[in-house]
Design a protein around this motif. Structure first.
Motif, PDB file in Angstrom:
ATOM      1  N   LEU A   1     130.358  57.154 122.575  1.00  0.00           N
ATOM      2  CA  LEU A   1     131.681  56.600 122.299  1.00  0.00           C
ATOM      3  C   LEU A   1     131.670  55.805 120.985  1.00  0.00           C
ATOM      4  O   LEU A   1     130.739  55.031 120.742  1.00  0.00           O
ATOM      5  N   PRO A   2     132.692  55.968 120.142  1.00  0.00           N
ATOM      6  CA  PRO A   2     132.723  55.263 118.849  1.00  0.00           C
ATOM      7  C   PRO A   2     133.200  53.811 118.990  1.00  0.00           C
ATOM      8  O   PRO A   2     134.232  53.424 118.437  1.00  0.00           O
ATOM      9  N   ILE A   3     132.445  53.024 119.738  1.00  0.00           N
ATOM     10  CA  ILE A   3     132.812  51.618 119.943  1.00  0.00           C
ATOM     11  C   ILE A   3     132.504  50.836 118.668  1.00  0.00           C
ATOM     12  O   ILE A   3     131.356  50.738 118.253  1.00  0.00           O
ATOM     13  N   HIS A   4     133.536  50.297 118.077  1.00  0.00           N
ATOM     14  CA  HIS A   4     133.383  49.564 116.817  1.00  0.00           C
ATOM     15  C   HIS A   4     133.039  48.098 117.058  1.00  0.00           C
ATOM     16  O   HIS A   4     132.228  47.512 116.339  1.00  0.00           O
ATOM     17  N   SER A   5     133.672  47.508 118.077  1.00  0.00           N
ATOM     18  CA  SER A   5     133.495  46.074 118.320  1.00  0.00           C
ATOM     19  C   SER A   5     133.781  45.733 119.769  1.00  0.00           C
ATOM     20  O   SER A   5     134.614  46.360 120.421  1.00  0.00           O
ATOM     21  N   ILE A   6     133.062  44.729 120.266  1.00  0.00           N
ATOM     22  CA  ILE A   6     133.362  44.139 121.568  1.00  0.00           C
ATOM     23  C   ILE A   6     134.281  42.942 121.316  1.00  0.00           C
ATOM     24  O   ILE A   6     134.032  42.130 120.426  1.00  0.00           O
ATOM     25  N   ASP A   7     135.334  42.842 122.112  1.00  0.00           N
ATOM     26  CA  ASP A   7     136.364  41.813 121.916  1.00  0.00           C
ATOM     27  C   ASP A   7     136.348  40.877 123.123  1.00  0.00           C
ATOM     28  O   ASP A   7     136.605  41.298 124.251  1.00  0.00           O
ATOM     29  N   ILE A   8     136.011  39.617 122.897  1.00  0.00           N
ATOM     30  CA  ILE A   8     135.931  38.655 124.004  1.00  0.00           C
ATOM     31  C   ILE A   8     136.920  37.511 123.803  1.00  0.00           C
ATOM     32  O   ILE A   8     137.279  37.176 122.681  1.00  0.00           O
ATOM     33  N   ASN A   9     137.318  36.913 124.943  1.00  0.00           N
ATOM     34  CA  ASN A   9     138.329  35.862 124.861  1.00  0.00           C
ATOM     35  C   ASN A   9     138.246  34.923 126.062  1.00  0.00           C
ATOM     36  O   ASN A   9     137.469  33.980 126.090  1.00  0.00           O
ATOM     37  N   SER A  10     139.051  35.206 127.096  1.00  0.00           N
ATOM     38  CA  SER A  10     139.315  34.238 128.161  1.00  0.00           C
ATOM     39  C   SER A  10     138.090  33.858 129.004  1.00  0.00           C
ATOM     40  O   SER A  10     138.035  32.755 129.545  1.00  0.00           O
ATOM     41  N   LYS A  11     137.115  34.747 129.112  1.00  0.00           N
ATOM     42  CA  LYS A  11     135.933  34.443 129.934  1.00  0.00           C
ATOM     43  C   LYS A  11     134.990  33.443 129.263  1.00  0.00           C
ATOM     44  O   LYS A  11     133.971  33.057 129.824  1.00  0.00           O
ATOM     45  N   PHE A  12     135.339  33.025 128.053  1.00  0.00           N
ATOM     46  CA  PHE A  12     134.479  32.112 127.295  1.00  0.00           C
ATOM     47  C   PHE A  12     135.214  30.824 126.936  1.00  0.00           C
ATOM     48  O   PHE A  12     134.959  30.218 125.905  1.00  0.00           O
ATOM     49  N   GLU A  13     136.126  30.427 127.822  1.00  0.00           N
ATOM     50  CA  GLU A  13     136.980  29.279 127.508  1.00  0.00           C
ATOM     51  C   GLU A  13     136.824  28.105 128.465  1.00  0.00           C
ATOM     52  O   GLU A  13     136.591  28.277 129.659  1.00  0.00           O
ATOM     53  N   ILE A  14     136.992  26.921 127.890  1.00  0.00           N
ATOM     54  CA  ILE A  14     137.078  25.688 128.665  1.00  0.00           C
ATOM     55  C   ILE A  14     138.522  25.535 129.140  1.00  0.00           C
ATOM     56  O   ILE A  14     138.787  25.097 130.256  1.00  0.00           O
ATOM     57  N   GLU A  15     139.444  25.914 128.273  1.00  0.00           N
ATOM     58  CA  GLU A  15     140.883  25.981 128.551  1.00  0.00           C
ATOM     59  C   GLU A  15     141.447  27.002 127.574  1.00  0.00           C
ATOM     60  O   GLU A  15     140.740  27.387 126.621  1.00  0.00           O
ATOM     61  N   PRO A  16     142.654  27.502 127.767  1.00  0.00           N
ATOM     62  CA  PRO A  16     143.181  28.528 126.860  1.00  0.00           C
ATOM     63  C   PRO A  16     143.091  28.127 125.385  1.00  0.00           C
ATOM     64  O   PRO A  16     143.622  27.104 124.978  1.00  0.00           O
ATOM     65  N   GLY A  17     142.375  28.936 124.621  1.00  0.00           N
ATOM     66  CA  GLY A  17     142.243  28.695 123.192  1.00  0.00           C
ATOM     67  C   GLY A  17     141.045  27.856 122.790  1.00  0.00           C
ATOM     68  O   GLY A  17     140.688  27.813 121.616  1.00  0.00           O
ATOM     69  N   LEU A  18     140.419  27.182 123.752  1.00  0.00           N
ATOM     70  CA  LEU A  18     139.264  26.326 123.458  1.00  0.00           C
ATOM     71  C   LEU A  18     138.002  27.014 123.975  1.00  0.00           C
ATOM     72  O   LEU A  18     137.795  27.114 125.181  1.00  0.00           O
ATOM     73  N   LYS A  19     137.159  27.479 123.051  1.00  0.00           N
ATOM     74  CA  LYS A  19     136.007  28.284 123.422  1.00  0.00           C
ATOM     75  C   LYS A  19     134.787  27.435 123.779  1.00  0.00           C
ATOM     76  O   LYS A  19     134.549  26.376 123.192  1.00  0.00           O
ATOM     77  N   ASN A  20     134.006  27.939 124.753  1.00  0.00           N
ATOM     78  CA  ASN A  20     132.763  27.317 125.201  1.00  0.00           C
ATOM     79  C   ASN A  20     131.632  27.836 124.315  1.00  0.00           C
ATOM     80  O   ASN A  20     131.246  29.001 124.404  1.00  0.00           O
ATOM     81  N   MET A  21     131.090  26.981 123.476  1.00  0.00           N
ATOM     82  CA  MET A  21     130.106  27.397 122.492  1.00  0.00           C
ATOM     83  C   MET A  21     128.831  27.952 123.124  1.00  0.00           C
ATOM     84  O   MET A  21     128.266  28.941 122.645  1.00  0.00           O
ATOM     85  N   GLN A  22     128.374  27.332 124.200  1.00  0.00           N
ATOM     86  CA  GLN A  22     127.125  27.773 124.817  1.00  0.00           C
ATOM     87  C   GLN A  22     127.255  29.176 125.391  1.00  0.00           C
ATOM     88  O   GLN A  22     126.364  30.015 125.236  1.00  0.00           O
ATOM     89  N   LEU A  23     128.394  29.435 126.044  1.00  0.00           N
ATOM     90  CA  LEU A  23     128.620  30.777 126.588  1.00  0.00           C
ATOM     91  C   LEU A  23     128.669  31.822 125.470  1.00  0.00           C
ATOM     92  O   LEU A  23     128.123  32.924 125.613  1.00  0.00           O
TER      93      LEU A  23
END
Length: 210
Positions: free
Chosen positions: A179-201
């Motif tokens: 499969l021509p997967i160009h990029s993995i896109d991550i978001n909500s599973k790495f958040e402390i709250e919406p828009g605020l990302k958990n650096m360690q994760l």
């Protein structure tokens, strides 16, 4: 395989995340989103491509954000038609800025009619597949990746939709396919709250996925 971290919102957090040097950072310009970005864009490393995420926005709205935030890619997350994508492509060329690429999003649950993609092949640079839900993105669940076995195109795509630490092994298996997967896109599973990302994760994911 590239990495896109989407749904960035807070300037200090944006700078923290930029230290991880993801290939892409996504900024959502849909006002109904809890991750809606309307702040000051900090200076980012040149290697990071800025992705503007729009949901059925007008051409004028998109062009305004491109100019204001110097966006590198436009992600169309609504019901944008082929003709709209073509018009956007034309408007982008008229800007005479650095090359700006277009990502068209399609949502999947248990099945998908890939023939829908045919007319979009020439009007966008990438496809993005995420999970079909109540909202246009940000639903935090993974769709059935087996559906992608039927993917008929050679156009590279972003894989999105509720990907978290728990999906690392599955992502690695998928990357072994043709499969021509160009990029993995991550978001909500790495958040402390919406828009605020958990650096360690984020660090853990980047180390383990690479």
């Amino acid at each position: 395989m590239k990495l896109k971290i989407c749904g960035m919102k807070y300037p200090e957090n944006i700078l923290e995340v930029s230290e991880l040097l993801p290939d892409y950072m996504g900024f959502i310009f849909w006002e109904k989103s809890s991750r809606f970005f309307d702040g000051t864009m900090p200076d980012l490393p040149k290697s990071i491509q800025k992705v503007g995420v729009f949901v059925d926005a007008t051409l004028d709205e998109i062009i305004l954000k491109i100019k204001k935030y110097n966006l590198n890619l436009i992600q169309l997350h609504g019901k944008e038609s082929v003709s709209f994508c073509l018009d956007l492509k034309t408007e982008i060329k008229n800007l005479k800025q650095n090359q700006i690429e277009i990502i068209k999003v399609f949502s999947i649950l248990d099945d998908f009619d890939f023939s829908i993609l045919n007319d979009y092949e020439t009007v966008c640079n990438y496809f993005l597949f995420d999970t079909k839900g109540k909202l246009p993105g940000g639903n935090g669940t993974v769709f059935d990746w087996n559906v992608l076995k039927k993917y008929p195109s050679k156009k590279p795509f972003f894989l999105s939709g509720g990907i978290g630490i728990e999906e690392i092994a599955s992502v690695k298996q998928l990357l072994k396919t043709n499969l021509p997967i160009h990029s993995i896109d991550i978001n909500s599973k790495f958040e402390i709250e919406p828009g605020l990302k958990n650096m360690q994760l984020l660090k853990d994911f980047k180390i383990n996925i690479k």
